[in-house]
Motif scaffolding. Structure first.
Motif, PDB file in Angstrom:
ATOM      1  N   THR B  93       5.679  53.613  16.057  1.00 23.34           N
ATOM      2  CA  THR B  93       4.892  55.380  16.280  1.00 23.34           C
ATOM      3  C   THR B  93       4.511  55.257  15.482  1.00 23.34           C
ATOM      4  OG1 THR B  93       6.576  55.637  14.031  1.00 23.34           O
ATOM      5  CG2 THR B  93       7.950  56.140  16.283  1.00 23.34           C
ATOM      6  N   VAL B  94       3.963  57.244  16.091  1.00 19.90           N
ATOM      7  CA  VAL B  94       2.253  56.971  15.025  1.00 19.90           C
ATOM      8  C   VAL B  94       2.796  57.059  13.391  1.00 19.90           C
ATOM      9  CG1 VAL B  94       1.038  58.724  14.702  1.00 19.90           C
ATOM     10  CG2 VAL B  94       1.692  58.564  17.110  1.00 19.90           C
ATOM     11  N   GLY B  95       3.649  57.340  13.468  1.00 25.35           N
ATOM     12  CA  GLY B  95       4.143  57.417  12.300  1.00 25.35           C
ATOM     13  C   GLY B  95       3.887  56.448  10.886  1.00 25.35           C
ATOM     14  N   GLN B  96       4.425  55.169  11.872  1.00 26.03           N
ATOM     15  CA  GLN B  96       4.596  53.618  11.721  1.00 26.03           C
ATOM     16  C   GLN B  96       3.297  53.290  11.430  1.00 26.03           C
ATOM     17  OE1 GLN B  96       7.972  53.032  14.106  1.00 26.03           O
ATOM     18  NE2 GLN B  96       9.590  52.473  12.822  1.00 26.03           N
ATOM     19  N   ASN B  97       2.341  53.557  12.675  1.00 24.53           N
ATOM     20  CA  ASN B  97       1.284  52.871  12.895  1.00 24.53           C
ATOM     21  C   ASN B  97       0.286  53.370  11.968  1.00 24.53           C
ATOM     22  OD1 ASN B  97      -0.240  51.649  15.004  1.00 24.53           O
ATOM     23  ND2 ASN B  97       1.890  52.271  16.508  1.00 24.53           N
ATOM     24  N   MET B  98       0.470  54.007  11.118  1.00 27.11           N
ATOM     25  CA  MET B  98      -0.425  54.658   9.961  1.00 27.11           C
ATOM     26  C   MET B  98       0.087  54.401   8.768  1.00 27.11           C
ATOM     27  SD  MET B  98      -1.573  58.544  11.731  1.00 27.11           S
ATOM     28  CE  MET B  98      -1.281  59.282  10.169  1.00 27.11           C
ATOM     29  N   GLY B  99       0.631  54.340   9.145  1.00 27.21           N
ATOM     30  CA  GLY B  99       1.800  53.713   7.665  1.00 27.21           C
ATOM     31  C   GLY B  99       2.030  51.984   7.194  1.00 27.21           C
ATOM     32  N   PHE B 100       1.899  51.063   8.264  1.00 25.98           N
ATOM     33  CA  PHE B 100       1.760  50.043   7.929  1.00 25.98           C
ATOM     34  C   PHE B 100       1.329  49.092   6.945  1.00 25.98           C
ATOM     35  CE2 PHE B 100       3.293  45.840   9.814  1.00 25.98           C
ATOM     36  CZ  PHE B 100       2.056  45.209   9.565  1.00 25.98           C
ATOM     37  N   ALA B 101      -0.418  50.065   6.715  1.00 29.41           N
ATOM     38  CA  ALA B 101      -0.687  49.005   5.590  1.00 29.41           C
ATOM     39  C   ALA B 101      -0.454  49.217   4.358  1.00 29.41           C
ATOM     40  CB  ALA B 101      -2.393  49.011   5.751  1.00 29.41           C
ATOM     41  N   LEU B 102       0.179  50.545   4.151  1.00 25.49           N
ATOM     42  CA  LEU B 102       0.895  51.306   3.025  1.00 25.49           C
ATOM     43  C   LEU B 102       2.332  50.285   2.249  1.00 25.49           C
ATOM     44  CD1 LEU B 102       0.322  54.444   3.383  1.00 25.49           C
ATOM     45  CD2 LEU B 102      -1.356  53.206   2.479  1.00 25.49           C
ATOM     46  N   GLY B 106       3.564  47.131   0.079  1.00 29.32           N
ATOM     47  CA  GLY B 106       4.358  47.777  -1.087  1.00 29.32           C
ATOM     48  C   GLY B 106       4.896  48.742  -1.445  1.00 29.32           C
ATOM     49  N   MET B 107       4.098  50.049  -1.158  1.00 28.98           N
ATOM     50  CA  MET B 107       4.223  51.389  -1.829  1.00 28.98           C
ATOM     51  C   MET B 107       4.733  52.331  -1.261  1.00 28.98           C
ATOM     52  SD  MET B 107       0.933  54.085  -1.027  1.00 28.98           S
ATOM     53  CE  MET B 107      -0.035  53.501  -1.340  1.00 28.98           C
ATOM     54  N   ASP B 108       5.531  53.329  -2.030  1.00 25.13           N
ATOM     55  CA  ASP B 108       7.071  53.719  -2.407  1.00 25.13           C
ATOM     56  C   ASP B 108       7.110  54.232  -0.473  1.00 25.13           C
ATOM     57  OD1 ASP B 108       6.501  56.101  -3.689  1.00 25.13           O
ATOM     58  OD2 ASP B 108       8.460  56.290  -4.055  1.00 25.13           O
ATOM     59  N   LYS B 109       8.481  54.741  -0.486  1.00 26.08           N
ATOM     60  CA  LYS B 109       8.288  55.075   1.047  1.00 26.08           C
ATOM     61  C   LYS B 109       7.745  56.477   1.371  1.00 26.08           C
ATOM     62  CE  LYS B 109      12.206  52.100   2.861  1.00 26.08           C
ATOM     63  NZ  LYS B 109      13.420  52.184   3.569  1.00 26.08           N
ATOM     64  N   ALA B 110       8.500  57.389  -0.180  1.00 25.47           N
ATOM     65  CA  ALA B 110       7.882  58.675  -0.019  1.00 25.47           C
ATOM     66  C   ALA B 110       6.526  59.124  -0.387  1.00 25.47           C
ATOM     67  CB  ALA B 110       8.665  59.430  -1.490  1.00 25.47           C
ATOM     68  N   GLU B 111       5.925  57.991  -0.936  1.00 29.43           N
ATOM     69  CA  GLU B 111       4.082  58.336  -0.950  1.00 29.43           C
ATOM     70  C   GLU B 111       3.744  58.103   0.349  1.00 29.43           C
ATOM     71  OE1 GLU B 111       2.674  59.307  -3.226  1.00 29.43           O
ATOM     72  OE2 GLU B 111       0.337  58.660  -2.586  1.00 29.43           O
ATOM     73  N   ILE B 112       3.967  56.799   0.789  1.00 32.36           N
ATOM     74  CA  ILE B 112       3.811  56.455   2.040  1.00 32.36           C
ATOM     75  C   ILE B 112       3.825  57.808   2.996  1.00 32.36           C
ATOM     76  CG2 ILE B 112       4.022  55.088   4.300  1.00 32.36           C
ATOM     77  CD1 ILE B 112       4.626  53.026   2.647  1.00 32.36           C
ATOM     78  N   GLN B 142      -6.867  57.872  19.956  1.00 36.06           N
ATOM     79  CA  GLN B 142      -8.604  57.210  19.126  1.00 36.06           C
ATOM     80  C   GLN B 142      -8.033  58.193  17.768  1.00 36.06           C
ATOM     81  OE1 GLN B 142     -11.097  59.679  17.963  1.00 36.06           O
ATOM     82  NE2 GLN B 142     -11.930  57.870  17.904  1.00 36.06           N
ATOM     83  N   ARG B 143      -7.635  59.394  17.359  1.00 36.51           N
ATOM     84  CA  ARG B 143      -7.261  60.176  16.513  1.00 36.51           C
ATOM     85  C   ARG B 143      -6.252  59.502  15.542  1.00 36.51           C
ATOM     86  NH1 ARG B 143      -6.506  64.891  19.226  1.00 36.51           N
ATOM     87  NH2 ARG B 143      -4.775  65.227  18.470  1.00 36.51           N
ATOM     88  N   VAL B 144      -5.370  58.257  16.482  1.00 37.11           N
ATOM     89  CA  VAL B 144      -4.389  57.880  15.926  1.00 37.11           C
ATOM     90  C   VAL B 144      -5.051  56.539  14.936  1.00 37.11           C
ATOM     91  CG1 VAL B 144      -1.959  56.484  15.694  1.00 37.11           C
ATOM     92  CG2 VAL B 144      -2.699  58.808  16.875  1.00 37.11           C
ATOM     93  N   ALA B 145      -5.831  56.274  15.473  1.00 41.16           N
ATOM     94  CA  ALA B 145      -6.382  55.037  15.245  1.00 41.16           C
ATOM     95  C   ALA B 145      -7.424  55.160  13.496  1.00 41.16           C
ATOM     96  CB  ALA B 145      -7.880  54.797  15.898  1.00 41.16           C
ATOM     97  N   MET B 146      -7.956  56.819  13.804  1.00 37.77           N
ATOM     98  CA  MET B 146      -8.566  56.973  12.688  1.00 37.77           C
ATOM     99  C   MET B 146      -7.580  57.908  11.526  1.00 37.77           C
ATOM    100  SD  MET B 146     -11.815  59.213  14.203  1.00 37.77           S
ATOM    101  CE  MET B 146     -12.460  58.835  12.139  1.00 37.77           C
ATOM    102  N   GLY B 147      -6.388  57.599  11.653  1.00 38.05           N
ATOM    103  CA  GLY B 147      -5.348  58.009  10.911  1.00 38.05           C
ATOM    104  C   GLY B 147      -5.280  56.784  10.321  1.00 38.05           C
ATOM    105  N   ARG B 148      -4.741  55.747  10.861  1.00 38.85           N
ATOM    106  CA  ARG B 148      -4.647  54.921  10.134  1.00 38.85           C
ATOM    107  C   ARG B 148      -5.548  54.221   8.954  1.00 38.85           C
ATOM    108  NH1 ARG B 148      -3.188  49.297  13.835  1.00 38.85           N
ATOM    109  NH2 ARG B 148      -5.405  49.578  14.405  1.00 38.85           N
ATOM    110  N   ALA B 149      -7.016  54.573   9.735  1.00 37.38           N
ATOM    111  CA  ALA B 149      -7.958  54.040   8.548  1.00 37.38           C
ATOM    112  C   ALA B 149      -8.033  55.514   7.048  1.00 37.38           C
ATOM    113  CB  ALA B 149      -9.347  53.803   9.140  1.00 37.38           C
ATOM    114  N   ILE B 150      -7.491  56.636   7.456  1.00 35.69           N
ATOM    115  CA  ILE B 150      -7.867  57.620   6.355  1.00 35.69           C
ATOM    116  C   ILE B 150      -6.614  57.265   5.799  1.00 35.69           C
ATOM    117  CG2 ILE B 150      -8.241  59.918   6.196  1.00 35.69           C
ATOM    118  CD1 ILE B 150      -8.780  60.123   8.455  1.00 35.69           C
ATOM    119  N   VAL B 151      -5.611  56.840   5.932  1.00 32.81           N
ATOM    120  CA  VAL B 151      -4.281  56.623   4.978  1.00 32.81           C
ATOM    121  C   VAL B 151      -4.663  56.283   4.471  1.00 32.81           C
ATOM    122  CG1 VAL B 151      -2.676  57.439   6.251  1.00 32.81           C
ATOM    123  CG2 VAL B 151      -3.089  55.820   6.183  1.00 32.81           C
TER     124      VAL B 151
END
Lengths: 319, 357
Positions: B93-102, B106-112, B142-151
């Motif tokens: 999902t969009v959320g998982q895409n953006m949070g994948f790198a985090l 090993g970042m904790d879930k709440a922070e992600i 395109q915005r999701v791709a940017m979001g993935r970079a921003i997080v």
């Protein structure tokens, strides 16, 4: 005067509206449909004669007292079914077929996936390896079984020659001599024959994964293992599902390789369900009715298993 | 946030005689938005990918925040990249895409989920967090791709032609969004595009590349007003600058019979290449001046562009472009006599293309 458009006439002030004029187009549509039916007829006929009729025949046989030489002697349902299920080899055959299916599917698909991963890079070396993995597919299964029958022969097996020469084993190994050895030797044959084919199917699945997804994963910090687990495998689900269904269905119906290599031996330990059907029909009691009943049971089992697989492996339609 | 330095960075594919990127020397300041622009095959994407760690550096080095990253893998460089085709994970999902790198880090879930929610809010993606990329439009992806970079909160953003797959109107819209986002976040950004309009409107500075060699780097205004060579002159600005062969005689540049006084402080003689932008020439009243036969007229509302062939050089392959006011536009087939603003001409050496003076 004929109208060229199929429109309803405008409502008149006086009197009820006339019903819509039937347009000329319908006659052409009907002719087209007839033409289409004629084109489809040969295939439909083929399907009916060689598929529908035999299936109906099998259903009929399964509820009749129908011997190979005696012919149809009338209905006797459900006797065929009870006798088939009571056959002393029925449950052993079911158990063995299931065991064989699980073993073959796990080994075959695991190996095919490993091969596909190795071979997916383009390059001269990998092209050669890919082709050599596919060579066994040129043999029919029966031919491949005959080949391995010779390779496993206790007197002249080249495997035994190699084993003796390298000193691994002193005496010639009997590949088909014990129930376990017979099973694994047959699995070896099937894996040799089919690994290339499933590798090809998985390769296609692998190549449909866009390359920049892997680059994105690299930038996101995923290691090779993490990339495989979280990116490659999920995106391969449709291909893996296809391979699993093909492999399971094919293994449940295994016949050629066991008939040629082991004839169900040693001691009926490698009898598969289809072998049982065959032996019921053409050996021993020559009872077509009972064989047909067993076939229907197998059909039922296959339908259930495939339904379960479809539901379980449906995976990500959005991927 | 960090400065980026390319130091004599070269990339040569094995087996090819010409390097894809040849001795690139470029300093990008902390927080700067730098655009790499140039025609296809100029080495801009290769330079970006070398900075990302996706391509090997044959010679030279790359520094991020003073740290030499030339031999480091992408994940150790503290960068994030937006790909041309977005490279979203189709099965997440969009959320998982953006949070994948985090998650990988090993970042904790709440922070992600906090970080993902913040980025989604900035990019207006909050209602799409549970959707898969397949169910999104091009602009949303395109915005999701940017979001993935921003997080990731990286030191440098890398963007590889992120707008090229959007339709024209959306492109203009997203352009301003990206520029304002960068200004708001203040992260050093290296942006690759082939579209010089994007380059001019988005970057703090623009670097023009051709055939792997850096042609000029400077602000959009510097590149527009003072191109260092004929290539930059013709590349920046749309429609392109007119470049005609001319001759310097007695303190004047003569083109098609029209004498133009040499700009102050310019030393030139003999054959030169004369550059005039479409807005630096205009139709004169008298039948003197540079004669141009009109082929095509493009009316775009407030202005109109006249495309033609100079009478003294009808074999010119590229049309001569003149900007005229939108009313009273001349017609195809007519001959225009043009006057030139001597303060807006550029002179280049015809052999090397370098600017004279």
């Amino acid at each position: 005067m004929a109208t060229t458009h199929s429109t309803a006439p405008p409502p008149t002030e006086d009197g009820p509206r006339r019903p819509a004029v039937r347009p000329r187009v319908t006659r052409r549509a009907r002719a087209r449909r007839r033409q289409g039916a004629l084109y489809a007829a040969p295939t439909a006929l083929f399907l009916i004669v060689f598929f529908v009729v035999p299936v109906i025949l099998v259903f009929r046989m399964s509820v009749s007292d129908w011997g190979l030489f005696t012919g149809d002697l009338g209905l006797n349902a459900p006797e065929n079914f009870t006798k088939a299920l009571d056959d002393r080899l029925f449950w052993p055959a079911v158990w063995f077929t299931l065991k064989y299916t699980v073993v073959t599917t796990v080994i075959l698909l695991g190996l095919a996936l490993a091969m596909a991963l190795v071979v997916q890079e383009s390059g001269r070396w990998s092209a050669f390896v890919r082709t050599s993995f596919l060579v066994p597919s040129a043999l029919g299964l029966a031919s491949a079984s005959l080949l391995f029958y010779a390779l496993y022969s206790p007197q002249a097996s080249p495997f035994n020659a190699v084993l003796e020469w390298t000193g691994i084993s002193e005496d010639p190994v009997s590949f088909l001599g014990s129930p376990d050895r017979a099973l694994w030797s047959t699995v070896a044959l099937v894996v040799w024959r089919f690994a290339g084919f499933y590798m090809l199917l998985l390769l296609v699945g692998l190549q449909s994964i866009p390359g920049d997804v892997y680059e994105a994963a690299r930038l996101d910090g995923a290691s090779a293992l993490q990339t495989f687990r979280r990116i490659t495998l999920p995106l391969l689900k449709p291909s893996l599902a296809l391979c699993t269904i093909l492999c399971v269905t094919g293994s449940l119906l295994a016949f050629d390789q066991f008939y040629i290599l082991t004839k169900g031996g040693p001691d009926n330990s490698t009898v598969t369900i289809v072998q049982l059907v065959y032996s019921m029909a053409f050996q021993g009691s020559n009872d077509l009715g009972r064989a047909a009943a067993l076939s229907i049971v197998v059909l039922g089992g296959l339908i259930v298993l495939n339904a379960v697989q479809f539901l379980g492996l449906r995976g990500d339609k959005d991927a | 946030m960090a400065a980026v330095t390319f130091a004599q960075t070269t990339q040569r594919y094995p087996g090819s005689d010409r390097p894809a990127v040849d001795g690139l020397d470029l300093e990008i300041a902390d927080g700067e938005f730098l655009v790499l622009v140039g025609p296809s095959g100029c080495g801009k994407s290769t330079s970006l990918r070398m900075l990302a760690g996706l391509e090997d550096v044959t010679e030279g080095s790359i520094l991020i925040g003073g740290r030499d990253v030339t031999d480091l893998p992408p994940k150790d460089r503290d960068i994030a990249m937006v790909f041309q085709n977005y490279a979203l994970y189709p099965h997440m999902t969009v959320g998982q895409n953006m949070g994948f790198a985090l998650k990988i880090a090993g970042m904790d879930k709440a922070e992600i989920s906090r970080r993902v929610a913040d980025a989604a809010e900035i990019l207006d993606l909050t209602e799409y967090l549970d959707r898969k990329p397949k169910a999104l439009s091009g602009g949303q992806r395109q915005r999701v791709a940017m979001g993935r970079a921003i997080v990731r909160n990286p030191q440098v953003f890398l963007m590889d032609e992120p707008l090229s797959n959007l339709d024209a109107k959306l492109r203009v819209q997203t352009r301003t969004q990206i520029a304002s986002l960068q200004r708001r976040l203040g992260v050093t950004t290296v942006y690759v595009t082939h579209d010089q309009v994007e380059a001019m409107t988005m970057g703090d500075r623009v670097a023009v590349l051709k055939d792997g060699v850096l042609q000029q780097v400077g602000t959009a205004r510097e590149l527009y007003d003072h191109p260092d060579n004929a290539f930059v002159a013709g590349f920046i600005g749309s429609p392109a600058m007119n470049l005609l062969p001319a001759r310097v005689e007695g303190g004047e540049v003569v083109v098609g019979g029209l004498p133009i006084p040499l700009p102050a402080g310019v030393q030139a003689s003999g054959e030169v290449l004369l550059g005039m932008r479409p807005e630096a020439v205009w139709p004169a009243d008298a039948p003197t001046g540079l004669a141009v036969e009109i082929d095509v007229v493009e009316e775009i509302g407030a202005d109109a562009f006249v495309y033609g062939r100079p009478q003294h050089a009808t074999d010119q392959k590229t049309p001569f472009v003149v900007r005229v006011p939108g009313r009273g536009v001349p017609r195809a087939g007519q001959t225009l006599h043009l006057d030139v603003d001597p303060r807006q001409v550029h002179l280049f050496d015809p052999a090397s293309g370098l600017r004279l003076g």
